[in-house]
Design a protein around this motif. Structure first.
Motif, PDB file in Angstrom:
ATOM      1  N   ASN A  54       0.792  -1.236   0.000  1.00 51.45           N
ATOM      2  CA  ASN A  54       0.000   0.000   0.000  1.00 51.45           C
ATOM      3  C   ASN A  54       0.821   1.280   0.000  1.00 51.45           C
ATOM      4  N   GLY A  55       2.116   1.168   0.216  1.00 47.13           N
ATOM      5  CA  GLY A  55       2.970   2.342   0.337  1.00 47.13           C
ATOM      6  C   GLY A  55       3.218   2.649   1.800  1.00 47.13           C
ATOM      7  N   PHE A  56       4.430   3.077   2.104  1.00 49.51           N
ATOM      8  CA  PHE A  56       4.761   3.366   3.496  1.00 49.51           C
ATOM      9  C   PHE A  56       4.060   4.631   3.979  1.00 49.51           C
ATOM     10  N   ASN A  57       4.176   5.706   3.210  1.00 54.35           N
ATOM     11  CA  ASN A  57       3.597   6.983   3.649  1.00 54.35           C
ATOM     12  C   ASN A  57       2.073   6.964   3.670  1.00 54.35           C
ATOM     13  N   ALA A  58       1.477   6.086   2.894  1.00 49.80           N
ATOM     14  CA  ALA A  58       0.015   5.991   2.849  1.00 49.80           C
ATOM     15  C   ALA A  58      -0.548   5.210   4.030  1.00 49.80           C
ATOM     16  N   SER A  87      -1.289   0.658  19.139  1.00 50.33           N
ATOM     17  CA  SER A  87      -0.417   1.728  18.662  1.00 50.33           C
ATOM     18  C   SER A  87       0.571   2.140  19.731  1.00 50.33           C
ATOM     19  N   GLY A  88       0.192   2.022  20.985  1.00 53.65           N
ATOM     20  CA  GLY A  88       1.101   2.340  22.072  1.00 53.65           C
ATOM     21  C   GLY A  88       2.316   1.435  22.094  1.00 53.65           C
ATOM     22  N   ALA A  89       2.142   0.185  21.659  1.00 57.83           N
ATOM     23  CA  ALA A  89       3.258  -0.771  21.618  1.00 57.83           C
ATOM     24  C   ALA A  89       4.314  -0.348  20.600  1.00 57.83           C
ATOM     25  N   PHE A  90       3.896   0.429  19.621  1.00 60.43           N
ATOM     26  CA  PHE A  90       4.818   0.918  18.592  1.00 60.43           C
ATOM     27  C   PHE A  90       6.032   1.584  19.223  1.00 60.43           C
ATOM     28  N   TYR A  91       5.792   2.449  20.201  1.00 56.81           N
ATOM     29  CA  TYR A  91       6.866   3.261  20.776  1.00 56.81           C
ATOM     30  C   TYR A  91       7.796   2.476  21.694  1.00 56.81           C
ATOM     31  N   SER A  92       7.454   1.242  22.001  1.00 57.46           N
ATOM     32  CA  SER A  92       8.412   0.417  22.740  1.00 57.46           C
ATOM     33  C   SER A  92       9.416  -0.232  21.781  1.00 57.46           C
ATOM     34  N   HIS A  93       9.162  -0.095  20.467  1.00 54.99           N
ATOM     35  CA  HIS A  93      10.054  -0.668  19.463  1.00 54.99           C
ATOM     36  C   HIS A  93      10.698   0.371  18.566  1.00 54.99           C
ATOM     37  N   PHE A  94      10.016   1.480  18.327  1.00 59.27           N
ATOM     38  CA  PHE A  94      10.499   2.501  17.394  1.00 59.27           C
ATOM     39  C   PHE A  94      10.256   3.885  17.991  1.00 59.27           C
ATOM     40  N   SER A  95      11.186   4.796  17.758  1.00 59.08           N
ATOM     41  CA  SER A  95      11.052   6.135  18.329  1.00 59.08           C
ATOM     42  C   SER A  95      10.134   7.024  17.495  1.00 59.08           C
ATOM     43  N   SER A  96       9.949   6.675  16.219  1.00 58.31           N
ATOM     44  CA  SER A  96       9.122   7.484  15.323  1.00 58.31           C
ATOM     45  C   SER A  96       8.768   6.657  14.091  1.00 58.31           C
ATOM     46  N   LYS A  97       7.893   7.182  13.271  1.00 59.61           N
ATOM     47  CA  LYS A  97       7.559   6.501  12.017  1.00 59.61           C
ATOM     48  C   LYS A  97       8.793   6.471  11.113  1.00 59.61           C
ATOM     49  N   ASN A  98       9.597   7.520  11.165  1.00 56.24           N
ATOM     50  CA  ASN A  98      10.830   7.571  10.386  1.00 56.24           C
ATOM     51  C   ASN A  98      11.788   6.449  10.825  1.00 56.24           C
ATOM     52  N   ASP A  99      11.862   6.201  12.126  1.00 54.91           N
ATOM     53  CA  ASP A  99      12.684   5.124  12.669  1.00 54.91           C
ATOM     54  C   ASP A  99      12.185   3.769  12.161  1.00 54.91           C
ATOM     55  N   LEU A 100      10.870   3.600  12.109  1.00 55.31           N
ATOM     56  CA  LEU A 100      10.292   2.376  11.558  1.00 55.31           C
ATOM     57  C   LEU A 100      10.676   2.225  10.092  1.00 55.31           C
ATOM     58  N   PHE A 101      10.595   3.308   9.318  1.00 59.45           N
ATOM     59  CA  PHE A 101      10.910   3.238   7.889  1.00 59.45           C
ATOM     60  C   PHE A 101      12.365   2.824   7.681  1.00 59.45           C
ATOM     61  N   LYS A 102      13.267   3.401   8.436  1.00 57.25           N
ATOM     62  CA  LYS A 102      14.686   3.055   8.323  1.00 57.25           C
ATOM     63  C   LYS A 102      14.890   1.572   8.649  1.00 57.25           C
ATOM     64  N   GLU A 114      19.116  10.295   6.326  1.00 59.91           N
ATOM     65  CA  GLU A 114      19.326   9.113   7.163  1.00 59.91           C
ATOM     66  C   GLU A 114      18.693   7.878   6.513  1.00 59.91           C
ATOM     67  N   ILE A 115      17.488   8.040   5.985  1.00 55.81           N
ATOM     68  CA  ILE A 115      16.806   6.938   5.285  1.00 55.81           C
ATOM     69  C   ILE A 115      17.570   6.584   4.013  1.00 55.81           C
ATOM     70  N   LYS A 116      17.951   7.586   3.247  1.00 55.94           N
ATOM     71  CA  LYS A 116      18.685   7.339   2.005  1.00 55.94           C
ATOM     72  C   LYS A 116      20.010   6.630   2.281  1.00 55.94           C
ATOM     73  N   GLN A 117      20.681   7.003   3.358  1.00 57.31           N
ATOM     74  CA  GLN A 117      21.956   6.373   3.693  1.00 57.31           C
ATOM     75  C   GLN A 117      21.757   4.909   4.065  1.00 57.31           C
ATOM     76  N   ALA A 118      20.725   4.607   4.831  1.00 60.47           N
ATOM     77  CA  ALA A 118      20.432   3.218   5.195  1.00 60.47           C
ATOM     78  C   ALA A 118      20.160   2.399   3.932  1.00 60.47           C
ATOM     79  N   TYR A 119      19.388   2.965   3.020  1.00 52.61           N
ATOM     80  CA  TYR A 119      19.076   2.318   1.748  1.00 52.61           C
ATOM     81  C   TYR A 119      20.349   2.096   0.932  1.00 52.61           C
TER      82      TYR A 119
END
Length: 190
Positions: free
Chosen positions: A26-30, A44-59, A120-125
């Motif tokens: 479906n696309g990440f940003n969508a 959704s609260g469990a998200f923050y125990s694994h990732f600091s942000s949506k950007n962190d999840l994307f990386k 940061e995302i581009k570098q990881a990629y």
């Protein structure tokens, strides 16, 4: 509540795998954090125990997805270069890969979103992409050919996903296989 050793790492991996499937489809940003977590069966609260942000999840998702691709290339059962590339062409340039983006490579699905992301995302990629290119280089013996083959593979899947006619999808896949083989043969004569 105490969890068994390794539980958090296992749950994070599950979140990455499920989020990767959803993002490729479906696309990440969508897809919002709620959508990713709902698909994973957690709050959704469990998200923050694994990732600091949506950007962190994307990386993390990009690294995870490309590591899966790299592992598949490493697990190719052939050592002889022509057999290795034939196996990869048939596996990657398959109609099932076109029609099931959630089960396939992240590159055709997410590259345009990565291109619009921060450095940061581009570098990881880039880091994972270079790791993958080194595997292709091992079998193609040319840096330029390895990059060209990878680009053509990704571009072919993207184009085939962009059309509705199944016969045209097959034509795109088969013509790309022939073109890549011709490029490799030409590169070997230089």
């Amino acid at each position: 509540m105490r969890y068994k050793s390794g539980y958090k790492e296992q749950k994070r991996q599950e979140l990455l795998d499920i989020s990767g499937q959803l993002a490729k489809k479906n696309g990440f940003n969508a897809t919002g954090v709620d959508g990713f977590m709902k698909a994973a069966g957690v709050t959704s609260g469990a998200f923050y125990s694994h990732f600091s942000s949506k950007n962190d999840l994307f990386k993390a998702l990009i690294e995870n997805e490309l590591q899966h691709s790299i592992q598949m290339w490493q697990d190719n059962p052939h050592d002889e270069p022509s057999q290795w590339i034939d196996f990869e062409l048939n596996r990657y340039l398959a109609l099932s890969h076109v029609e099931q983006p959630d089960r396939g490579c992240a590159l055709p699905s997410l590259a345009s979103e990565i291109a619009r992301s921060d450095d940061e995302i581009k570098q990881a990629y880039q880091n994972e992409l270079i790791r993958g290119q080194k595997i292709f280089l091992k079998y193609l013996d040319s840096e330029e050919t390895a990059w060209a083959v990878m680009c053509q593979l990704v571009g072919t899947i993207l184009m085939a996903r962009s059309v509705t006619d199944t016969d045209l999808k097959r034509t795109l896949l088969e013509s790309s296989k022939k073109s890549i083989k011709a490029l490799i043969a030409y590169s070997a004569t230089e």
